[in-house]
Design a protein around this motif. Sequence first.
Motif, PDB file in Angstrom:
ATOM      1  N   ARG A 160      74.482  22.421 191.600  1.00 31.53           N
ATOM      2  CA  ARG A 160      74.451  23.483 192.585  1.00 31.53           C
ATOM      3  C   ARG A 160      73.038  23.783 193.074  1.00 31.53           C
ATOM      4  O   ARG A 160      72.835  24.149 194.229  1.00 31.53           O
ATOM      5  N   VAL A 161      72.044  23.648 192.198  1.00 36.76           N
ATOM      6  CA  VAL A 161      70.679  24.034 192.563  1.00 36.76           C
ATOM      7  C   VAL A 161      70.166  23.182 193.721  1.00 36.76           C
ATOM      8  O   VAL A 161      69.722  23.702 194.753  1.00 36.76           O
ATOM      9  N   CYS A 162      70.231  21.862 193.563  1.00 36.36           N
ATOM     10  CA  CYS A 162      69.711  20.966 194.608  1.00 36.36           C
ATOM     11  C   CYS A 162      70.541  21.050 195.882  1.00 36.36           C
ATOM     12  O   CYS A 162      70.004  20.985 196.993  1.00 36.36           O
ATOM     13  N   ARG A 163      71.853  21.196 195.731  1.00 38.41           N
ATOM     14  CA  ARG A 163      72.696  21.281 196.922  1.00 38.41           C
ATOM     15  C   ARG A 163      72.463  22.577 197.680  1.00 38.41           C
ATOM     16  O   ARG A 163      72.474  22.592 198.922  1.00 38.41           O
ATOM     17  N   GLU A 164      72.237  23.666 196.953  1.00 41.41           N
ATOM     18  CA  GLU A 164      71.949  24.929 197.627  1.00 41.41           C
ATOM     19  C   GLU A 164      70.614  24.855 198.353  1.00 41.41           C
ATOM     20  O   GLU A 164      70.485  25.350 199.487  1.00 41.41           O
ATOM     21  N   ARG A 165      69.612  24.238 197.728  1.00 43.12           N
ATOM     22  CA  ARG A 165      68.314  24.141 198.389  1.00 43.12           C
ATOM     23  C   ARG A 165      68.416  23.326 199.675  1.00 43.12           C
ATOM     24  O   ARG A 165      67.825  23.678 200.697  1.00 43.12           O
ATOM     25  N   LYS A 166      69.193  22.246 199.629  1.00 44.11           N
ATOM     26  CA  LYS A 166      69.351  21.433 200.832  1.00 44.11           C
ATOM     27  C   LYS A 166      70.003  22.233 201.951  1.00 44.11           C
ATOM     28  O   LYS A 166      69.602  22.145 203.122  1.00 44.11           O
ATOM     29  N   ALA A 167      71.018  23.039 201.624  1.00 45.46           N
ATOM     30  CA  ALA A 167      71.673  23.861 202.635  1.00 45.46           C
ATOM     31  C   ALA A 167      70.719  24.921 203.184  1.00 45.46           C
ATOM     32  O   ALA A 167      70.703  25.197 204.397  1.00 45.46           O
ATOM     33  N   LEU A 168      69.909  25.515 202.306  1.00 47.07           N
ATOM     34  CA  LEU A 168      68.964  26.537 202.754  1.00 47.07           C
ATOM     35  C   LEU A 168      67.884  25.939 203.658  1.00 47.07           C
ATOM     36  O   LEU A 168      67.482  26.553 204.650  1.00 47.07           O
ATOM     37  N   ASP A 226      62.995  37.859 210.558  1.00 43.44           N
ATOM     38  CA  ASP A 226      63.572  38.561 209.410  1.00 43.44           C
ATOM     39  C   ASP A 226      64.503  37.640 208.627  1.00 43.44           C
ATOM     40  O   ASP A 226      64.440  37.568 207.387  1.00 43.44           O
ATOM     41  N   ARG A 227      65.380  36.948 209.348  1.00 41.53           N
ATOM     42  CA  ARG A 227      66.303  36.027 208.673  1.00 41.53           C
ATOM     43  C   ARG A 227      65.552  34.862 208.047  1.00 41.53           C
ATOM     44  O   ARG A 227      65.905  34.384 206.964  1.00 41.53           O
ATOM     45  N   LEU A 228      64.506  34.395 208.734  1.00 39.39           N
ATOM     46  CA  LEU A 228      63.720  33.282 208.201  1.00 39.39           C
ATOM     47  C   LEU A 228      63.021  33.668 206.905  1.00 39.39           C
ATOM     48  O   LEU A 228      62.976  32.882 205.948  1.00 39.39           O
ATOM     49  N   GLU A 229      62.487  34.881 206.849  1.00 36.94           N
ATOM     50  CA  GLU A 229      61.805  35.323 205.634  1.00 36.94           C
ATOM     51  C   GLU A 229      62.770  35.487 204.461  1.00 36.94           C
ATOM     52  O   GLU A 229      62.415  35.222 203.308  1.00 36.94           O
ATOM     53  N   LEU A 231      65.402  33.581 204.035  1.00 32.71           N
ATOM     54  CA  LEU A 231      65.628  32.198 203.617  1.00 32.71           C
ATOM     55  C   LEU A 231      64.468  31.652 202.808  1.00 32.71           C
ATOM     56  O   LEU A 231      64.668  30.971 201.796  1.00 32.71           O
ATOM     57  N   LEU A 232      63.245  31.949 203.237  1.00 32.16           N
ATOM     58  CA  LEU A 232      62.081  31.457 202.507  1.00 32.16           C
ATOM     59  C   LEU A 232      62.042  32.015 201.088  1.00 32.16           C
ATOM     60  O   LEU A 232      61.692  31.303 200.136  1.00 32.16           O
TER      61      LEU A 232
END
Length: 388
Positions: A160-168, A226-229, A231-232
């Motif tokens: 889940r960790v790597c897949r979530e990072r790819k989606a983010l 705001d949305r970008l921050e 996500l970061l």
Amino acid sequence: MFAIADGSETQAAIRVDLAAIFVSMELSKSTWLVTSLSPGSEKMSRHSVIGGDIAGLFACFADLRRKTQARTDKLYPLVVIQEAGLDGFWLHRVIDREDWIESHVVDAASIAVSRRRRRAKTDRIDGETLIRALMAYKRGEPRVCSMVRVPSPEEEDRRRVCRERKALVAERIVHVNRVKGLLFSQGIRDYDPLRRDRRKRLEALRTGDGRALSGHIGAQIRRELDRLEVLLEQIRVVEVERDALVAEATPDIPQPAAMLLSIKGIGPEFAAVLYSEGLFRHFGNRRQLAAYAGLVPSPWQSGSIDREQGVSKAGNPRLRTTMVQLAWLWLRHQPDSALARWFKQRVEYNGGRLRKATIVALARKLLIALWKYVTAGVVIEGAIMKVA
């Protein structure tokens, strides 16, 4: 002369001599179609269960057992098959807890189907096809289908960790491109939303015709920031979890991800993806590993026709994409390794052509070499290790 088949003749009885009730499940969001073939019966039966109703499903299984026992005076176990799909593996784990049920998950693409240009496809037909494939598999017919090795909940959760990072990261790219596109329409070309001073620079921007940003477009860009921050910050948290996952190792038994991280050119993201998507599994040989990554060739040979269609792309797409990316980076960070020299010699032999095809072959060789390294400790020839 050829005899013409008469479709009106009665079908031959289906023999079931494997001492089991064969069951297939076609799973959808609203309905689960259960198709079964029992000993002593000549035709398949079908039952519908409300999607997600585990109690109803087990009641259906018990009813099949009871009817078969009444007909044959024997109590048979069930052999159940389902396709790997959106439902994941939770249903398999629930069914497999029962000692009178043997559960299998099949790769749907591995089952042979009709090659007619317009073939009928319904849940009823698919259920019967799964039953036939399951019976052939239990009879021991070679390569009739490919059963999925179901990962444990811990192994599945580790991905889940790597897949979530790819989606983010993909979502971050969308917001960055949207901000750049809005500013480009105003004649502003040099603004980078990922810089830490993005807010301060936004206030100082001037359009191509010398104006300050209008109120509405400025407000829209601030909301995008705001949305970008957000996500970061989420990416940062996920990367901390990823680094902790890669660092999990004991002095006696180093984890494969930590071993991969010691090779120059492989960072935390590559190490985590390679480990969580592929190298945590057991493979009997290098062909199984290459097939799992979808990096095996697909020949088309029939009579005088002999051509190569490229790699199969039938395996794990995340692992395959990562390996192709790593192969290009391998040439940059490990130019003196045996694999990099092999690539250069092959490209020179082809007159500088076929670099893309050769990089896929390098990705396959590199994946096998990394697998040998993390499982048997075989160091890649000529590879440079990071200084501790």
